[in-house]
Design a protein around this motif. Structure first.
Motif, PDB file in Angstrom:
ATOM      1  N   VAL A  18      -4.411  17.679  42.594  1.00 19.79           N
ATOM      2  CA  VAL A  18      -3.931  18.917  41.938  1.00 19.79           C
ATOM      3  C   VAL A  18      -3.260  19.813  42.973  1.00 19.79           C
ATOM      4  N   ALA A  19      -2.051  20.309  42.600  1.00 20.52           N
ATOM      5  CA  ALA A  19      -1.365  21.253  43.516  1.00 20.52           C
ATOM      6  C   ALA A  19      -2.043  22.613  43.428  1.00 20.52           C
ATOM      7  N   GLY A  20      -2.179  23.301  44.605  1.00 21.49           N
ATOM      8  CA  GLY A  20      -2.812  24.658  44.636  1.00 21.49           C
ATOM      9  C   GLY A  20      -1.958  25.672  43.902  1.00 21.49           C
ATOM     10  N   VAL A  21      -2.626  26.715  43.387  1.00 22.76           N
ATOM     11  CA  VAL A  21      -1.887  27.772  42.660  1.00 22.76           C
ATOM     12  C   VAL A  21      -1.327  28.793  43.651  1.00 22.76           C
TER      13      VAL A  21
ATOM     14  N   TYR B  28      -1.952  29.303  36.772  1.00 25.03           N
ATOM     15  CA  TYR B  28      -3.315  28.799  36.629  1.00 25.03           C
ATOM     16  C   TYR B  28      -3.394  27.808  35.466  1.00 25.03           C
ATOM     17  N   ARG B  30      -1.040  25.836  34.436  1.00 24.83           N
ATOM     18  CA  ARG B  30      -0.475  24.562  34.908  1.00 24.83           C
ATOM     19  C   ARG B  30      -1.469  23.808  35.777  1.00 24.83           C
ATOM     20  N   GLN B  31      -2.194  24.542  36.595  1.00 22.41           N
ATOM     21  CA  GLN B  31      -3.192  23.883  37.439  1.00 22.41           C
ATOM     22  C   GLN B  31      -4.281  23.239  36.562  1.00 22.41           C
ATOM     23  N   GLN B  34      -3.133  20.024  35.237  1.00 20.83           N
ATOM     24  CA  GLN B  34      -3.189  18.972  36.268  1.00 20.83           C
ATOM     25  C   GLN B  34      -4.604  18.415  36.408  1.00 20.83           C
ATOM     26  N   TYR B  35      -5.588  19.359  36.389  1.00 19.77           N
ATOM     27  CA  TYR B  35      -6.989  18.912  36.474  1.00 19.77           C
ATOM     28  C   TYR B  35      -7.327  17.995  35.278  1.00 19.77           C
ATOM     29  N   ARG B 112     -12.927  21.948  36.488  1.00 21.58           N
ATOM     30  CA  ARG B 112     -11.987  22.700  37.318  1.00 21.58           C
ATOM     31  C   ARG B 112     -10.846  23.252  36.475  1.00 21.58           C
ATOM     32  N   SER B 116      -9.652  27.102  36.206  1.00 27.32           N
ATOM     33  CA  SER B 116      -8.266  27.560  36.425  1.00 27.32           C
ATOM     34  C   SER B 116      -7.786  28.394  35.261  1.00 27.32           C
TER      35      SER B 116
END
Lengths: 699, 148
Positions: A18-21, B28, B30-31, B34-35, B112, B116
């Motif tokens: 996962v890319a960091g925010v 957040y 988008r993160q 991804q998780y 996670r 986010s």
């Protein structure tokens, strides 16, 4: 062959991470917020300050009173923000509080004046006023109530105190005035000076002082009491002294005013000395003085401080007597001098000045000109045209130095002012020139300096030359050049000389014999050349030289200085020169034999032959001190000192001459007072016998 | 300065804050996606690992049967039966471990993702509050400087 079985590698899918925010949006928002806050904050602070300043200025210019001077309570404008109100309101409150206080105090003071010594009346009036004033003061009404009560009480208290003080003061003033009047009576010697009476008054006065001290301690301190007692003691001690002085003034008499003055002074000084502790009084004196209470006991019992004060007062009385006498003497002298002048006699410069000052009240040039050219109420014609007038005689018959006011009348500055005021009238110029010539010439037409300065002599010569030429009609133009500060003397004098230099011009046109002559011409020539042109300037300089220097050649002066401005011939008239010669003879007779032997080759020193007068330097006043020198210009010494012909001798000669004439005048007056001459043979004979006896004794 | 300037500045500041908050929340989200994707991948890996283990055990069985036949042993042969039983027990344990591990990882990724999303919402709310603060500050300044 066995078949190879396919063995696949174990490989599975896995999470890819996962890319960091990024926090960039938050940071941007924060940065934007920070910038915005800063800018807004700065603008806000500035706006707040502006609004505060505006509010302060507005309030400072607030009109709090109407056209009648009445206080008008106003609120702050609605357009004010909270910030402005927060700043302005406290200031406005203070201003109103001050104005209210002023109103209340002023009204209070006004009502206090209207109700002197009446506190109840004041309070009633003050409260009555406040009832109308309080409601009109709006929001400040409670403050007004408090202030009115506070100041009202203060004023009322002061009035109560004043009322009490007034009564106390009146009583004190009456008591102290009574005492003061008593002391004044004693001080002015209005009371009898019998000793018994004095003791009773003294005791009574001292008791009065003690009563004042007890009854009015706040007004009359012990220091006041001591001062008063000292004054009383002194007043009583002064009684005998006053009596003595009055008696002296009434009894001492002499026909000679100087003698009378001196006798009175001597007697007063004797009393003064006795008071100071230097007793020169005899028993006879005491017998006389005891009648006034001035006894040995008086001197012994009176405190020294008081005696010293009395002695100082006596000294003042004595000085006043001297001044009065001097004034009288001055007037007497002036009257005598005037008599001498009227009988065509000569008086010294000092005495002439005294006549001008005392008889004619002339102290300035203006005074003299007014008196001399227009005359007084008793003069039918002006003194300048009256040869018999004392003022005319005074300045023309005399050949010595003139009084200062007369010399100042001919000064350059005064003459320029007179000529300018007369619109450059040539008649006015001629009048002064004629008068100047008349008073500076002796019988032989010799110029006498009469104490005039170089500048005056030169200028009067210029005026004379001007009055004789065609330029007299244009005198204003010429004189304006003298007074014009922008007139270029240097350039104009060069123009007048054309190709010649100044030394060449002096050498060619004047018969110069001494450095003094050259210096004089060198000094005055540039201005004269610039103003008058070469021809007229040459005439003026020639005439001035003849006036300023004795150009005939003095027989007294050292040969190289025979042409001198200090030649005795130009300073002294004929009669005076005879005495001058006598003074020289006397001086020469003091030359010792040794000096004659060494300096004069055993010959007698003869003025003008082998001894001469040295050209004097640093001359103060019209007459110089002369040093006697030999042919070689070396001073003659007698007893180690240079032999001189001092001017003091000539001044004393004039004084003696004046005194002699005064004495003659006195004798004449005495005889005139005695009436017609009556021969008395017996007294004349006895006088002759006494004269003969005295003459024999003197022999 | 006109007091309304401070109102304007307060509004602009608030809008900026809220806009930034939305952007942050977006990131957040988008993160979180991804998780979630990672969780799916982990689950897939578990299936793949399970399949691989089953296939491996099947191959072993086939090989062992061939060997037994070659050795002329009956299917009831006790020793052969014991060997096969042990192998099956071992394979079951391996498969259970793999499954547990992969499922746990996938679940963690999903957790996670939830965090986010929550952070995104918090960021948006914070920005909103900051915006309100700016607005109120501007209004205070406006009110103190305007005629009252």
């Amino acid at each position: 062959m066995a078949i190879q079985v396919y063995r696949k590698e174990q490989n599975f899918n896995a999470p890819i991470g996962v890319a960091g925010v990024s926090q960039a949006p938050t940071r941007l928002a924060n940065a934007f917020s920070k910038v915005s806050e800063n800018i807004t904050g700065m603008v806000y602070d500035r706006t707040v300050e502006d609004q505060k300043q505006e509010a302060r200025e507005d309030v400072a210019n607030f009109t709090m009173r109407d056209e009648n001077g009445e206080l008008v309570v106003k609120s702050l404008p609605d357009s004010y923000s909270r910030i402005q109100k927060g700043v302005a309101q406290p200031i406005l409150d203070r201003m109103y509080a001050q104005q209210l206080e002023v109103d209340i105090k002023a009204k209070g003071a006004e009502l206090v004046r209207a109700h002197p010594n009446d506190p109840e009346g004041f309070l009633e009036a003050f409260n009555g006023w406040a009832e109308g004033y309080g409601p009109s003061s709006g929001q400040y009404a409670p403050a007004v109530d408090i202030a009115v009560q506070s100041y009202g009480l203060q004023y009322a208290n002061a009035l109560y105190v004043d009322k009490a003080n007034l009564e106390d003061t009146l009583a004190f003033n009456n008591a102290s005035q009574l005492l003061s009047d008593n002391v004044k009576d004693i001080e002015s010697s209005a009371l009898d000076y019998s000793p018994q009476f004095n003791v009773a008054w003294l005791t009574k006065s001292l008791e009065q002082v003690d009563e004042l001290l007890i009854n009015y301690p706040s007004r009359f301190s012990s220091t006041n009491a001591d001062t008063f007692k000292k004054r009383i003691f002194k007043a009583f001690a002064k009684v005998p002294v006053n009596g003595v002085v009055n008696q002296l003034a009434n009894t001492i008499f002499s026909s000679n005013p100087e003698q009378q003055s001196k006798m009175l002074e001597a007697s007063i000084n004797k009393i003064s000395l006795a008071l100071r502790g230097v007793n020169t009084l005899t028993e006879d004196d005491y017998n006389l003085l005891s009648a006034f209470g001035f006894t040995k006991e008086y001197l012994a019992n009176t405190p020294q401080v008081i005696k010293s004060d009395l002695a100082s007062e006596l000294t003042n009385i004595s000085n006043t007597l001297s001044e009065n006498y001097n004034l009288e003497l001055k007037q007497t002298n002036a009257a005598m001098s005037l008599d001498i002048i009227n009988s065509n006699g000569v008086v010294s410069t000092d005495k002439a000045s005294n006549v001008l000052e005392t008889i004619y009240e002339i102290e300035t040039v203006e005074d003299f000109m007014s008196k001399f050219f227009t005359g007084g109420p008793d003069d039918s014609i002006a003194p300048v045209d009256d040869v018999n007038h004392p003022l005319y005689k005074m300045i023309t018959n005399n050949k010595q130095a003139l009084p200062k006011v007369v010399r100042d009348m001919f000064s350059k500055s005064n003459q320029l002012e007179i000529i300018a005021n007369s619109n450059f009238d040539s008649k006015q110029v001629n009048q002064f020139v004629r008068l100047f010539n008349r008073i500076t010439r002796d019988r032989t037409n010799q110029f006498m300096s009469r104490g005039f300065s170089d500048e005056t002599i030169t200028f009067m010569t210029e005026l004379e030359a001007l009055s004789k030429t065609a330029q007299a009609t244009n005198i204003g133009t010429v004189l304006s050049k003298i007074t014009n500060p922008e007139f270029d003397i240097k350039a104009m004098s060069k123009f007048a000389l054309a190709d010649e230099t100044l030394p060449q011009y002096i050498g060619d046109n004047f018969n110069i014999k001494t450095p003094q002559e050259f210096n004089f011409v060198n000094k005055v020539a540039p201005q004269l050349l610039a103003v008058y042109g070469k021809d007229l300037a040459t005439d003026i300089i020639e005439q001035t030289l003849n006036r300023r220097f004795y150009r005939k050649g003095s027989k007294y002066m050292v040969p190289e200085f025979a042409v001198s401005q200090f030649a005795p011939e130009s300073l002294y008239s004929g009669d005076d020169l005879e005495f001058f010669d006598f003074t020289i003879e006397t001086a020469l007779s003091r030359i010792g034999t040794d000096t004659k032997q060494t300096r004069f080759n055993r010959q007698e020193p003869v003025m003008g032959k082998n001894v001469f007068l040295m050209e004097p330097r640093n001359v103060y006043g019209p007459y110089p001190d002369y040093i006697v020198v030999d042919e070689d210009n070396v001073p003659i010494l007698t007893n180690g000192e240079m032999l001189t012909i001092p001017r003091a001798g000539m001044i004393k000669y004039h004084q003696d001459l004046g005194k002699l004439r005064e004495k003659e005048m006195m004798d004449f007056r005495t005889k005139a007072d005695q009436g017609p001459y009556q021969p008395d043979t017996a007294s004349r004979l006895s006088k002759q016998i006494e004269d003969i006896k005295k003459a024999n004794e003197n022999r | 300065m006109d007091p309304s300037f401070f109102l304007f500045m307060g509004a602009v500041n608030a809008m900026g804050q809220m806009s930034a908050g939305r952007a942050q929340a977006d990131l957040y989200n988008r993160q979180a996606q991804q998780y979630e994707f990672d969780a799916d991948m982990q689950r897939l890996r578990g299936l793949q690992e399970g399949n691989a283990l089953a296939e491996k055990f099947s191959a072993y069985q086939r090989t062992a049967n061939v060997q037994r036949a070659k050795l002329n042993r009956s299917t009831n042969d006790r020793s052969f039966g014991a060997m096969m039983k042990k192998a099956r027990t071992s394979q079951d344990e391996e498969q259970a471990r793999s499954l547990l591990q992969n499922l746990a990882s996938a679940q963690q990724s999903r957790g996670r993702a939830d965090i986010s999303r929550m952070e995104g919402r918090v960021a948006q709310q914070t920005a909103f509050l900051n915006g309100i603060n700016s607005l109120s500050s501007g209004f205070y300044q406006y009110s103190t400087l305007s005629p009252s």
